[in-house]
Scaffold this active site. Structure first.
Site, PDB file in Angstrom:
ATOM      1  N   ASP A 149      -1.827  -5.300  -0.121  1.00 31.02           N
ATOM      2  CA  ASP A 149      -2.704  -5.822   0.936  1.00 31.02           C
ATOM      3  C   ASP A 149      -2.189  -7.173   1.439  1.00 31.02           C
ATOM      4  O   ASP A 149      -2.027  -7.379   2.640  1.00 31.02           O
ATOM      5  CB  ASP A 149      -4.143  -5.979   0.405  1.00 31.02           C
ATOM      6  CG  ASP A 149      -4.664  -4.679  -0.175  1.00 31.02           C
ATOM      7  OD1 ASP A 149      -4.655  -3.682   0.548  1.00 31.02           O
ATOM      8  OD2 ASP A 149      -5.045  -4.662  -1.362  1.00 31.02           O
TER       9      ASP A 149
ATOM     10  N   GLU B  51       2.561   0.586  -0.100  1.00 31.05           N
ATOM     11  CA  GLU B  51       2.731   0.602   1.358  1.00 31.05           C
ATOM     12  C   GLU B  51       3.904  -0.282   1.797  1.00 31.05           C
ATOM     13  O   GLU B  51       4.795   0.142   2.518  1.00 31.05           O
ATOM     14  CB  GLU B  51       1.422   0.109   2.017  1.00 31.05           C
ATOM     15  CG  GLU B  51       1.503   0.077   3.507  1.00 31.05           C
ATOM     16  CD  GLU B  51       0.147   0.034   4.208  1.00 31.05           C
ATOM     17  OE1 GLU B  51      -0.836   0.600   3.679  1.00 31.05           O
ATOM     18  OE2 GLU B  51       0.069  -0.555   5.304  1.00 31.05           O
TER      19      GLU B  51
END
Ligand code: TRH
Length: 390
Positions: free
Chosen positions: A20, A278
């Site tokens: 994140d 990610e």
């Protein structure tokens, strides 16, 4: 026409791991350094961010790093002026008071919901859609913004000079020097791999296969969740950064968690990268080298269609047999099956997989990156409306 910079607030709540903040920090820096925007990054846990940004002072509630105003997102929100554009990263939920100030503003404001990366087909249909929630007010517009791998999505994070820096690094033998700085001295033809994955109890059979490879193998393992499984295979209880081991053909190096830029250099220096989540997943694609993605496992198995969707796009860059080898290895690793047999298939299709990885990177590089797309989108929404730039 040159426009005045927009002011951006990016809100990031750290759920787990580094992805994140890795994504938000990269985005904030690009908006400032490549697009001249004014950015504040609100982060709820600065201690996690400090692992990626060595100069960060965890105790400070406000500091300026690389042109970005980094602010602690306090538990108890105190009123703050709202900005032109607000990015709510990964559905982190904006402070209620901030939201009301946005909605009450007399000036146009843009609220973007930055979503998780996925290659699923529905992403193209949802990217850029207005969210009905906030449309009741005339001055506040809310939209869904989806990163992705096709022209019809918001794109991927890629610094303007990333690929040229990578090419210069390789051309100037930066990889040899970099690996030397990690204590490795590979000969030409040795295999170099990096491993940054989640836990994998079947990793032992793959490590054994590496140790029995026909040539020396150098495996670089940054500190992280897979270390326990690697330690098991070595017959140890724990591993710490700086340790090195030698088992038959395998040279194994445990690395400290480093800065994102150094991590890029590791990816550029290796022949094969195992990445996760990610952000490291995207960085490995920019390395244009063969890779494996250990997708973030979700309880309801929601990660499985995401993995399949990515593979079906990615595989378009590969010959049929190379695509089969890639798919089998990725699926075995992610399903918790023994990955050693499919690794042999990867080795058998090595040059075709290298060519496919290069082709995929070129395909992605031809698209606009996410920060360019965000700025264009925001300017389109706000430019012709009167703005308070005070
Ligand atoms: O840390 P992650 O597992 O993050 C994940 C994903 O973002 C996932 O989508 C999310 O739902 C979950 O967290 C909560 O993996 P990721 O995304 O690859 O982030 C790792 C970051 O750490 C990335 O920015 C690269 C960086 N990194 C370094 O800066 N130095 C290092 O030495 C290493 C190994 C990584």
């Amino acid at each position: 026409m040159k426009t005045a910079p927009l002011r951006w607030d990016i809100f990031c709540r750290i759920v787990d791991n580094f992805g994140d903040i890795g994504v938000c920090w990269r985005l904030a820096r690009q908006l400032v350094n490549e697009h001249g925007q004014e950015v504040q990054l609100w982060v709820d846990d600065l201690s996690v961010m400090a692992a990626l940004v060595p100069g960060l002072a965890e105790e400070k509630s406000l500091q300026c790093i690389d042109g970005v105003r980094v602010r602690r997102w306090p538990k108890h929100w105190r009123d703050q002026p709202v900005t032109d554009v607000v990015i709510e990263a990964f559905a982190c939920t904006l402070p209620a008071a901030y939201l009301s100030a946005l909605a009450d503003s007399a000036h146009p404001r843009l609220w973007l919901n930055l979503e998780y990366l996925s290659a699923e087909a529905w992403v193209e249909d949802c990217h850029g859609l207005p969210s009905p929630v906030a449309q009741s007010t005339t001055q506040l517009k809310k939209y869904f913004f989806f990163p992705g791998f096709t022209e019809k999505t918001g794109g991927l994070s890629r610094e303007q000079n990333l690929l040229s820096s990578r090419d210069q690094f390789r051309k100037n033998a930066g990889n040899t020097r970099f690996l030397k700085s990690l204590g490795a001295n590979p000969e030409p033809g040795d295999l170099k791999l990096s491993l940054f994955s989640y836990e994998n109890p079947h990793i032992g059979s793959w490590l054994t296969a590496l140790s029995q490879h026909s040539r020396p193998v150098h495996l670089f393992v940054p500190e992280g969740r897979v270390l326990g499984d690697v330690a098991d295979w070595l017959g140890l209880t724990r591993l710490v950064a700086g340790q090195q081991f030698h088992r038959e053909q395998l040279h194994l190096y445990v690395l400290p968690f480093t800065t994102p830029d150094e991590y890029d250099r590791l990816l550029w220096s290796c022949d094969f990268n195992i990445v996760r989540g990610e952000d490291s997943f995207v960085r490995a694609q920019w390395a244009a080298a063969p890779m494996l993605w250990h997708i973030y496992p979700q309880d309801d198995d929601a990660h499985r269609p995401k993995l399949d969707a990515f593979l079906s796009l990615y595989n378009q860059s590969f010959s049929t047999s190379a695509a089969g080898a890639v798919t089998a290895f990725w699926q075995d690793w992610n399903r918790g099956a023994n990955p050693a047999p499919s690794w042999q298939e990867v080795l058998a299709h090595w040059s075709a997989i290298q060519a496919g990885a290069r082709h995929w990177c070129e395909y992605l590089a031809a698209q606009k990156n996410i920060s360019q797309q965000l700025v264009t989108f925001a300017e389109k929404q706000l430019l012709f409306a009167p703005r308070n730039l005070s």
